[in-house]
Design an enzyme around this catalytic site. Structure first.
Site, short mmCIF file in Angstrom:
data_model
loop_
_atom_site.label_atom_id
_atom_site.label_comp_id
_atom_site.label_asym_id
_atom_site.label_seq_id
_atom_site.Cartn_x
_atom_site.Cartn_y
_atom_site.Cartn_z
CB SER A 180 99.04 68.21 28.30
OG SER A 180 97.86 68.96 28.09
N1 SAH Z 1 93.66 66.74 27.18
C1 SAH Z 1 94.19 66.96 25.85
C2 SAH Z 1 94.91 68.28 25.72
C3 SAH Z 1 93.98 69.23 25.19
S1 SAH Z 1 94.51 70.83 24.73
C4 SAH Z 1 95.08 65.81 25.41
O1 SAH Z 1 95.39 64.97 26.24
O2 SAH Z 1 95.42 65.76 24.23
C5 SAH Z 1 93.00 71.67 25.14
C6 SAH Z 1 91.79 71.31 24.32
O3 SAH Z 1 90.70 72.05 24.87
C7 SAH Z 1 91.86 71.70 22.84
O4 SAH Z 1 91.64 70.58 22.05
C8 SAH Z 1 90.76 72.75 22.68
O5 SAH Z 1 90.11 72.68 21.43
C9 SAH Z 1 89.82 72.37 23.82
N2 SAH Z 1 88.90 73.42 24.26
C10 SAH Z 1 89.11 74.75 24.38
N3 SAH Z 1 88.00 75.37 24.83
C11 SAH Z 1 87.05 74.39 25.00
C12 SAH Z 1 85.68 74.38 25.43
N4 SAH Z 1 85.03 75.52 25.78
N5 SAH Z 1 85.03 73.21 25.47
C13 SAH Z 1 85.64 72.04 25.12
N6 SAH Z 1 86.93 71.99 24.69
C14 SAH Z 1 87.62 73.15 24.64
#
Ligand code: SAH
Length: 211
Positions: free
Chosen positions: A52
């Site tokens: 993000s």
């Molecule tokens: N906080 C992260 C941004 C993540 S983007 C950072 O700082 O880099 C969102 C993430 O959520 C992705 O990696 C995706 O694979 C994950 N995601 C989506 N659905 C999910 C679920 N049900 N459980 C765990 N992770 C999930």
């Protein structure tokens, strides 16, 4: 980055600004994107997922109004950057990632950089971490359909806040829920929160974890 993208855009909490200044964002993005690590945009991190933009990470952390002694849950570890920032603002972070490959990468990077108060799990984050609940703050970093996932909401301590992007129809908003009351914060765009395990990675569990 702290002055240009954060303080000027309304992030005031000292602990959050300090964490954003301290955590080396360039190490959480793929080497070829390092030159853009401090511009205020989302960047690709693999498996079609993104890290993000700094302002969003700072805002979501600030919205939890942490005092510093909480255990915090993050759903969606991605690169591990958000977890690293959170870990500077609370006692302990449990973060869950659906892609075992991303969880593994984030876990080893966080370990290497010495973020000892972060536990990275792989699996379906919509189930939360019942064995570590209740949490003094919860950050969901992928968009939920219709409302924040109820199982995760149930793991929130009384008075604590959960932040989560929520899609309703064609609107996607970052919302904060506290004491059962939802407040819309700002329009946002995140990758979707997906409950099923990824098709190409066996049953959503990281086999390394089970050894
Ligand atoms: N906080 C992260 C941004 C993540 S983007 C950072 O700082 O880099 C969102 C993430 O959520 C992705 O990696 C995706 O694979 C994950 N995601 C989506 N659905 C999910 C679920 N049900 N459980 C765990 N992770 C999930």
């Amino acid at each position: 980055m702290v002055e240009r993208h954060l303080r000027r855009r309304g992030i005031e909490e000292d602990a959050v600004l300090r964490a954003m200044a301290e955590v080396p964002r360039e190490l959480f993005v793929p080497p070829e994107l390092r030159s853009r690590a401090y511009s205020d945009g989302a960047l690709r991190i693999g498996e079609g997922q993104t890290i993000s933009q700094p302002w969003i990470v700072a805002s979501m952390t600030a919205l939890l109004e942490l005092r510093g002694d909480e255990r915090v849950l993050e759903v969606g570890t991605g690169s591990g950057y958000g977890a690293a920032v959170l870990s500077r603002c609370c006692r302990e972070v449990v973060t869950i990632e659906r892609y075992p490959s991303l969880a593994r990468q984030a876990r080893s990077l966080l370990e290497e950089l010495g973020y000892e108060n972060v536990e990275v799990r792989s699996g379906d984050g919509t189930r939360g971490a019942p064995d570590r609940a209740p949490f003094g703050g919860i950050s969901v970093t992928a968009t939920a359909e219709g409302g924040a996932p109820s199982t995760v909401l149930d793991q929130l301590a009384p008075g604590a806040a959960l932040v989560c992007p929520v899609r309703r129809g064609d609107r996607e908003n970052l919302v904060r829920v506290r004491n059962g009351v939802e407040e819309a914060i700002a329009p946002v765009r995140f990758v979707p929160l997906v409950e099923a395990p990824p098709a190409d990675q066996v049953d959503g569990q990281d086999r390394d974890d089970k050894r």
